[in-house]
Design an enzyme around this catalytic site. Structure first.
Site, PDB file in Angstrom:
ATOM      1  N   PRO A   4       0.958  -1.051   0.409  1.00  0.00           N
ATOM      2  CG  PRO A   4       0.190  -1.092   2.453  1.00  0.00           C
ATOM      3  CD  PRO A   4       0.532  -1.689   1.376  1.00  0.00           C
ATOM      4  CG  MET A   5       3.533   1.934  -2.306  1.00  0.00           C
ATOM      5  SD  MET A   5       4.940   2.024  -3.196  1.00  0.00           S
ATOM      6  CE  MET A   5       3.526   0.522  -4.707  1.00  0.00           C
TER       7      MET A   5
ATOM      8  CD  GLN B  15      -1.701  -0.043   5.229  1.00  0.00           C
ATOM      9  OE1 GLN B  15      -1.635   1.165   4.302  1.00  0.00           O
ATOM     10  NE2 GLN B  15      -0.691  -0.693   5.131  1.00  0.00           N
TER      11      GLN B  15
ATOM     12  CB  CYS C 272       2.122   5.752   7.722  1.00  0.00           C
ATOM     13  SG  CYS C 272       2.526   7.154   7.058  1.00  0.00           S
TER      14      CYS C 272
ATOM     15  CE  LYS D  68       4.111  -2.832   4.243  1.00  0.00           C
ATOM     16  NZ  LYS D  68       4.540  -1.877   4.869  1.00  0.00           N
TER      17      LYS D  68
ATOM     18  CG  ASN E 233       7.378  -3.341   3.110  1.00  0.00           C
ATOM     19  OD1 ASN E 233       6.628  -2.367   3.252  1.00  0.00           O
ATOM     20  ND2 ASN E 233       6.805  -3.954   1.542  1.00  0.00           N
TER      21      ASN E 233
ATOM     22  N   GLY F 127      12.721  -2.299   1.039  1.00  0.00           N
ATOM     23  CA  GLY F 127      14.110  -2.595   0.049  1.00  0.00           C
ATOM     24  C   GLY F 127      14.285  -3.559  -0.653  1.00  0.00           C
TER      25      GLY F 127
ATOM     26  NE  ARG G  67      11.115   2.895  -2.275  1.00  0.00           N
ATOM     27  CZ  ARG G  67      11.984   3.412  -1.861  1.00  0.00           C
ATOM     28  NH1 ARG G  67      12.956   4.106  -2.417  1.00  0.00           N
ATOM     29  NH2 ARG G  67      12.308   1.982  -0.442  1.00  0.00           N
TER      30      ARG G  67
END
Length: 339
Positions: free
Chosen positions: A23-24, A76, A106, A145, A217, A219, A240
């Protein structure tokens, strides 16, 4: 029969967690998820983090609406009030989401001001209550998360306790971003790159909890790296890398789920996205809302620069229609891509 179907659906959800697109915020909206589903059938896609208050009091169709092709799709939530999160989870389940996830990772100032996100790592008892309330409110899985810790916390102490609490509260899966978050002094962007990664710590957590789904999650920049992580973890989440170079998602089904390998049919993708854009425009949307997620699609391929130029300039013009997508695709050496 209903019990058999319910069991099959649950098995499918568990299997789908082997890979997820993270989720971003400002990125993984419904248009992004639709694109990603054209490239991979398996795995999970996530909404952006949506605040519980917004769901309870806001425009639910705008916030929660999605295309059926997105399944399995995870909602989310952001928040810290157990009752509000439970109500938002109920609403999300009614909209058809396959799973509900709570954001405890976040680090943005906006999130901290609402006392949720990564700062909740400092108050695990609040998260514990929230997960318990959400679990009682819905029949779909509830997951979390998180980070490995924040600020001066010692992750070797904090993370084991946090995972125990989440499992005890009924969380069916825990996704761990393998970095600390620094709530003061680092921007959200810096928090994605500057704090050092500690994969071995997350691997140890999985070894300590063989019966609990724990995914990783942070990197992870390629499917090669994702496959390496799956030697230690139940699931892997790309952020990303999946967004900026979405073509890699075309290999997910074969490489991570052992489906038969199939080359991406770029022409079918083009047609699907044009038809989708046409529907969105007919409903009052703009072409650029769809195409902004497509800019990185042909990264590194012949014609990619011209493709990006067309989408970046023409799709934003008033009255722009799906034919812009066709012109952009025409700039790429698609015959070579299919072969």
């Amino acid at each position: 029969m209903s019990e058999i179907v319910e069991k099959a659906n649950k098995n499918n959800i568990v299997e789908s967690r082997r890979f997820a697109v993270a989720p971003m915020i400002d990125w993984t909206d419904r248009h992004c998820r639709y694109l990603h589903r054209q490239l991979m059938r398996r795995g999970q896609v996530y909404t952006e983090m949506i605040v519980a208050d917004a769901i309870i009091h806001g425009d639910r169709e705008r916030l929660l609406g999605f295309d059926p092709v997105e399944h399995p799709v995870v909602l989310q939530l952001g928040g810290s009030d157990a009752d509000k999160l439970a109500e938002a989870a109920r609403i999300g389940e009614a909209f058809g989401y396959d799973e509900i996830n709570l954001n405890v990772g976040c680090p943005s100032d906006r999130v901290q001001s609402g006392t949720f996100g990564a700062c909740l790592m400092l108050s695990p008892e609040i998260v514990e209550r929230a997960v318990g309330a959400m679990r009682k409110a819905v029949s779909v899985p509830v997951t979390v998360k998180c980070r490995i810790g924040v600020d001066e916390q010692d992750p070797d102490i904090v993370l084991p306790d946090f995972i125990e609490r989440m499992a005890g509260a009924g969380a069916e899966a825990i996704w761990v971003h393998a970095r600390k978050a620094w709530l003061k002094g680092l921007s959200p962007k810096e928090n994605r790159t500057i704090p050092p990664l500690d994969y071995p710590l997350v691997w140890r957590m999985k070894a300590l909890h063989p019966d609990l789904f724990i995914g990783i999650n942070g990197g992870i920049g390629s499917l090669d790296e994702a496959q390496s992580q799956l030697a230690h973890m139940d699931g892997v989440m790309l952020g990303r890398a999946a967004y900026q170079t979405p073509s890699i998602l075309g290999e997910v089904d074969a490489r991570l789920f052992d489906d038969a390998a199939e080359a991406v049919d770029w022409f079918a993708l083009r047609d699907a996205m044009m038809a989708y854009a046409e529907r969105q425009i007919a409903d009052g949307g703009r072409l650029s809302q769809v195409t902004r997620h497509m800019v990185g699609l042909f990264s590194g391929m012949e014609g990619a620069r011209r493709y990006r130029q067309i989408l970046s300039t023409e799709a934003t013009k008033p009255g722009a229609g799906p034919e812009v997508i066709a012109r952009a695709f025409d700039a790429v050496a698609l015959e070579a891509a299919v072969a």
